[in-house]
Every structure is written in C-alpha cells, then in structure tokens.
Scaffold this active site. Structure first.
Site, mmCIF file in Angstrom:
data_model
loop_
_atom_site.group_PDB
_atom_site.id
_atom_site.type_symbol
_atom_site.label_atom_id
_atom_site.label_comp_id
_atom_site.label_asym_id
_atom_site.label_seq_id
_atom_site.Cartn_x
_atom_site.Cartn_y
_atom_site.Cartn_z
ATOM 1 N N ARG A 150 0.849 -1.191 0.000
ATOM 2 C CA ARG A 150 0.000 0.000 0.000
ATOM 3 C C ARG A 150 0.885 1.241 0.000
ATOM 4 O O ARG A 150 2.024 1.225 0.472
ATOM 5 C CB ARG A 150 -0.899 0.017 1.239
ATOM 6 N N LYS A 174 -1.334 -2.771 8.288
ATOM 7 C CA LYS A 174 -2.402 -2.319 9.173
ATOM 8 C C LYS A 174 -2.277 -2.989 10.535
ATOM 9 O O LYS A 174 -1.952 -4.170 10.628
ATOM 10 C CB LYS A 174 -3.763 -2.647 8.552
ATOM 11 N N HIS A 246 -4.120 2.287 -5.483
ATOM 12 C CA HIS A 246 -4.389 0.856 -5.350
ATOM 13 C C HIS A 246 -4.310 0.117 -6.683
ATOM 14 O O HIS A 246 -4.281 -1.116 -6.698
ATOM 15 C CB HIS A 246 -5.752 0.633 -4.695
ATOM 16 N N ARG A 249 -1.318 -1.987 -6.738
ATOM 17 C CA ARG A 249 -1.518 -3.141 -5.858
ATOM 18 C C ARG A 249 -2.384 -4.189 -6.566
ATOM 19 O O ARG A 249 -2.094 -5.385 -6.528
ATOM 20 C CB ARG A 249 -2.174 -2.664 -4.567
ATOM 21 N N HIS A 272 -3.266 -9.513 3.406
ATOM 22 C CA HIS A 272 -4.695 -9.624 3.667
ATOM 23 C C HIS A 272 -4.936 -10.524 4.873
ATOM 24 O O HIS A 272 -4.345 -11.604 4.976
ATOM 25 C CB HIS A 272 -5.425 -10.224 2.457
ATOM 26 N N TYR A 281 -9.480 -11.263 -7.033
ATOM 27 C CA TYR A 281 -8.522 -11.264 -8.133
ATOM 28 C C TYR A 281 -8.684 -12.465 -9.063
ATOM 29 O O TYR A 281 -8.168 -12.446 -10.181
ATOM 30 C CB TYR A 281 -7.092 -11.186 -7.583
#
Length: 300
Positions: A150, A174, A246, A249, A272, A281
């Site tokens: 990110r 995160k 993004h 990404r 993730h 995806y």
C-alpha cells in the site's frame, strides 16, 4: 454546538492514532465524516452528542442520498460514525449508539482496476532516470509494482528495512503487523541507482533521514506525496485517465495470479487478513486472460 462535541472528536482521533495505530490518511477520512455529521447536528439544532437519536440518523442518511452520494461513500460514513459512537459509549460519553441499528448499504460489486503489462511499460518509460527525482520515481514505481504494498506502507519504509542481499523489504501493515515481501531484479536495480545517486543528492537539501523515499527538499515523502508523483507519471505517459494508488496493488496481484501464483501466496504477500479479500482477483484474472487471448491468439 457544545464544546464537548469537539473534545469528543479529539479524544477519538487520539484513540485511532494510539490504540488503533491507523494511518494519517485513514484518520483524515474519519475526521471528515464525523465533522460532516457535526454540521448536520448544527443544522438540526442538536447541541449534544447525547441528544442524537436513531430518527436523527435516518434524516442524516436521507440527506446523503438526496445529495446523490454513492453507496460506497454512504457506507464509509456510517462505518465511521458507528465507530465514533461505539468509542463514546465505551468512554461513557453517551448512553447509546444511534448508528448501531443502521444497516450499511451493500456496495456495487466492481472489479478492481489494473494495468496491463504494456501499460506498465509505458509508466516505467515515463520516468526520467537521469535526474535525482526521476530515479526516485522509478524506484518508487518499481517497488510498488514488485511488492503490491500500500502507498501508506511505502511511505513508512526506512532505508534499513531493505535487504538488498535477500531482495526483501520489511513492511509495516495495518495494525502494526509486519511482513517481509520479496522484490525482483528490476526493482533492485532501480532502488540501487536511486540510493547510490539520486537519494544522496536529495539528502543534500535537508537533514539526515531514515526514510527510503525523500521529497525534493530532502524530507520524508508522505503518502499524499506518493499519490501526487503517481499522477504526474501517468500524465507524462501516453496513457489516458487517472491512476489511483491501489491500481498498482491490484496490478501486482492480477499479474501474479495470471501467471500461476496460488491465492494463499498472494494473500500473504498483500497482507490480507482474510482469503476472501484476495478472491476478487480470480475474477479479475479471468478478464485479464480473456483480453490477452483475444489480443494474441491468431484465430481469436
């Protein structure tokens, strides 16, 4: 409006920064959404947060839909305000959470946008690697595409987080979760050129910095600064439209899966928490393969 309203927001922002460790970009979204609700409270003559009721929330949502706001934007505002009042409830600043019973509208299912390989080449060609800033931009673009990290993660990378021998970078995601992500030879070459030449010249404009990517003044490059750079790169290329951070990404994940990478590996690389976040995806990859087939098969 009561001064306690702004005090409550200040406490919530500190909670997001210290306890949740959210990025500044995410916190700005929360602040914007909550401030917008404060304006609504003023219009409705609601002086205290304790006076907000479920019916007021319904009126607020009606106003948002009247403004033709997208379901995604409305869902984000509901989520922000629900978290805000949940925090106030925990701190015993309010007696109930008026957003607790509000259902978040389902967002329209939209496949992630990504670049095709020939489009990525045009982006790389748009970087002038003969200047310090051009070398930085090339290294930045190569690293984002090579790792799928990110933009907020990229802005936090320090020089010592790079292991050039193992071709890996330590990424802080995160919730302060750390992961090591590998990168390839193209990214390595671009980064070595930037670190050995361009970065040293940029450092001459400021103080010693730990951050890998620097701005023109020799200071740390922020997430917002990275977004601006990406916009300028696409302007210089022959591509049309805008680039959102993004997309690189999404491109990283799409190209990996199109070339045979398994979903679990891509999940790990992207950081993730849930496999369901990565599954989108598979749909994108089908579209990618179809376009490639139609463009290159002689009997398509």
């Amino acid at each position: 409006m009561s001064e306690n309203v702004n005090v409550s927001l200040k406490l919530f922002i500190e909670y997001l920064q210290i306890e949740k460790n959210y990025s500044q970009y995410t916190i700005e979204h929360y602040q914007h959404d909550i401030s917008e609700f404060f304006m609504f409270m003023s219009e409705q003559a609601i002086a205290h947060l304790t006076q907000v009721e479920y019916q007021d929330v319904r009126i607020f949502l009606t106003d948002l839909y009247d403004k033709k706001m997208s379901r995604k934007s409305v869902a984000r505002k509901i989520s922000s305000l629900r978290s805000f009042f949940k925090f106030l409830l925990r701190e015993e600043k309010v007696g109930e959470n008026p957003f607790a019973l509000v259902s978040i509208p389902k967002a329209q299912k939209k496949l992630p946008e990504f670049f095709y390989e020939e489009e990525m080449k045009q982006l790389f060609d748009a970087c002038d690697a003969s200047t310090p800033l051009g070398q930085r931009n090339k290294g930045l673009l190569e690293l984002l595409y090579a790792t799928g990290i990110r933009v907020s993660e990229c802005s936090q990378i320090r020089l010592k987080d790079l292991d050039m021998y193992l071709s890996t970078v330590l990424v802080r995601g995160k919730g302060s979760k750390e992961r090591y992500v590998p990168f390839g030879s193209f990214a390595q070459d671009a980064l070595e050129k930037y670190i050995n030449h361009g970065r040293k010249e940029l450092l001459a404009n400021g103080n010693v910095q730990e951050n890998l990517f620097l701005n023109a003044r020799g200071g740390p490059l922020t997430a917002r600064g990275i977004r601006t750079i990406l916009d300028k790169i696409i302007e210089k290329s022959s591509l049309t439209g805008r680039i959102h951070p993004h997309m690189l990404r999404h491109t990283f994940a799409t190209h990996l899966m199109a070339n045979g990478a398994d979903m679990r590996t891509v999940q790990e690389l992207l950081g993730h928490a849930f496999l369901s976040s990565t599954q989108v995806y598979t749909h994108v990859t089908n579209e990618y393969l179809k376009k490639t087939y139609m463009a290159h098969h002689p009997r398509a």
